[in-house]
Design an enzyme around this catalytic site. Structure first.
Site, PDB file in Angstrom:
ATOM      1  N   MET A 196      -8.916   7.923   0.293  1.00 20.27           N
ATOM      2  CA  MET A 196      -9.780   8.379   2.101  1.00 20.27           C
ATOM      3  C   MET A 196      -9.741  10.355   2.077  1.00 20.27           C
ATOM      4  SD  MET A 196      -7.238   7.497   4.484  1.00 20.27           S
ATOM      5  CE  MET A 196      -6.172   5.142   4.914  1.00 20.27           C
ATOM      6  N   MET A 248     -11.560  -5.835   6.287  1.00 17.72           N
ATOM      7  CA  MET A 248     -10.924  -5.001   6.355  1.00 17.72           C
ATOM      8  C   MET A 248     -10.513  -5.279   8.321  1.00 17.72           C
ATOM      9  SD  MET A 248     -10.004  -2.427   5.094  1.00 17.72           S
ATOM     10  CE  MET A 248      -9.077  -1.747   6.272  1.00 17.72           C
ATOM     11  N   HIS A 260      -1.307  -1.112  -4.410  1.00 19.23           N
ATOM     12  CA  HIS A 260      -2.489  -0.969  -3.550  1.00 19.23           C
ATOM     13  C   HIS A 260      -2.770   0.779  -3.627  1.00 19.23           C
ATOM     14  CE1 HIS A 260      -6.051  -2.240  -0.924  1.00 19.23           C
ATOM     15  NE2 HIS A 260      -5.733  -1.167   0.121  1.00 19.23           N
ATOM     16  N   HIS A 296      -8.562   1.600  -3.435  1.00 16.30           N
ATOM     17  CA  HIS A 296      -9.399   0.790  -1.849  1.00 16.30           C
ATOM     18  C   HIS A 296     -10.019   2.734  -1.918  1.00 16.30           C
ATOM     19  CE1 HIS A 296     -10.092   0.182   2.284  1.00 16.30           C
ATOM     20  NE2 HIS A 296     -11.713   0.656   1.448  1.00 16.30           N
ATOM     21  N   SER A 334       0.854  -1.403  -0.217  1.00 18.44           N
ATOM     22  CA  SER A 334       0.044   0.137   0.110  1.00 18.44           C
ATOM     23  C   SER A 334       0.752   0.713   0.178  1.00 18.44           C
ATOM     24  CB  SER A 334      -0.832   0.010   1.179  1.00 18.44           C
ATOM     25  OG  SER A 334      -1.228   1.275   1.947  1.00 18.44           O
ATOM     26  N   MET A 370     -12.162   4.500   0.735  1.00 23.15           N
ATOM     27  CA  MET A 370     -12.621   4.782   1.600  1.00 23.15           C
ATOM     28  C   MET A 370     -13.167   6.018   1.310  1.00 23.15           C
ATOM     29  SD  MET A 370      -9.673   3.278   4.003  1.00 23.15           S
ATOM     30  CE  MET A 370      -8.767   3.560   2.345  1.00 23.15           C
ATOM     31  N   ASP A 421      -6.485  -6.071   5.066  1.00 19.22           N
ATOM     32  CA  ASP A 421      -5.858  -5.097   4.341  1.00 19.22           C
ATOM     33  C   ASP A 421      -5.940  -4.261   5.594  1.00 19.22           C
ATOM     34  OD1 ASP A 421      -5.474  -2.561   4.508  1.00 19.22           O
ATOM     35  OD2 ASP A 421      -6.148  -1.820   3.149  1.00 19.22           O
ATOM     36  N   ASP A 472      -4.601   3.864  -1.039  1.00 13.84           N
ATOM     37  CA  ASP A 472      -5.565   4.001  -0.355  1.00 13.84           C
ATOM     38  C   ASP A 472      -6.153   5.138  -0.671  1.00 13.84           C
ATOM     39  OD1 ASP A 472      -5.904   1.361   1.152  1.00 13.84           O
ATOM     40  OD2 ASP A 472      -3.903   1.624   2.304  1.00 13.84           O
TER      41      ASP A 472
END
Length: 223
Positions: free
Chosen positions: A36, A136, A32, A65, A7, A67, A175, A34
């Site tokens: 947010m 998660m 990966h 991913h 990540s 979020m 993750d 992330d």
């Protein structure tokens, strides 16, 4: 063999392309990303522009991913940025089947996940429509957290759901808090993809050694 997905949340963004390339050379399977938004989770990270930079730096699958709240508004931007996988949270999708269908229509593989306190039953009905299901193992929002022990049972239950539905093509990703101490149990429980941020990009011996050790741990060699 289990896949390792470093990540970039824990990477040095001043040397992002270099570190992504180093992870690829060291044997990483995916990268990966992330994302947010500071609303659904208490941190703000990156968007499509950085995703595009990652895409330019590697030939590996780019695993994004989301979020974020209202993910439907941003799916096409991340698809255009080069995402190979787009994972959304059940908690943020009012019309989950529609969101998953929209991701696939964009030519991207859809994924689904839930927060640690959300029961797996919330996504059981959508598993037939996705390519990836994510457990998660920390509460999303920050890197460097510790693996929640009850996540192992959750991985096992999700693996059982997938097997009962004969959905052999789904990747079961984990993750949060993945390192040489937790990798083996996550794999034994049924995970096929391990996301690791701090354990890779902040390892004192460097990215290459970190991935090597993580893969050995995942295979049970270090237990």
């Amino acid at each position: 063999m289990v896949k390792i997905a470093p990540s970039i949340l824990s990477a040095d963004f001043g040397r992002l392309a270099e570190q992504v390339a180093e992870a690829e050379e060291a044997g990483a399977d995916w990268i990966h990303v992330d994302v947010m938004d500071g609303s659904f989770v208490p941190n703000i990270t990156i968007g499509p522009a950085v995703t595009e930079a990652v895409r330019s730096a590697t030939d590996l699958p780019v695993d994004v991913h989301l979020m974020i709240r209202n993910p439907d508004q941003h799916l096409s931007a991340f698809a255009d940025a080069g995402a190979d996988y787009l994972t959304v949270h059940q908690e943020t999708c009012i019309h989950l089947h529609k969101t998953i269908s929209s991701i696939r229509e964009l030519g991207v593989k859809p994924g689904i996940t839930v927060n640690p306190a959300t029961p797996l039953q919330a996504i059981e009905g959508i598993l037939s429509y996705v390519d990836l299901a994510l457990v998660m193992s920390v509460n999303p929002g920050f890197g460097g957290q510790s693996f929640i022990p009850s996540s192992t049972e959750k991985i096992e239950k999700l693996k059982d759901m997938i097997d009962r539905k004969c959905l052999e093509g789904i990747e079961l990703q984990v993750d949060g808090g993945i390192n040489i101490d937790t990798a083996a149990s996550a794999v034994s429980a049924g995970s096929s993809v391990l996301v690791a941020g701090s354990a890779v990009f902040r390892h004192p011996k460097g990215i290459s050694e970190a991935i090597h050790l993580l893969r050995r741990a995942a295979s049970g060699e270090l237990s």
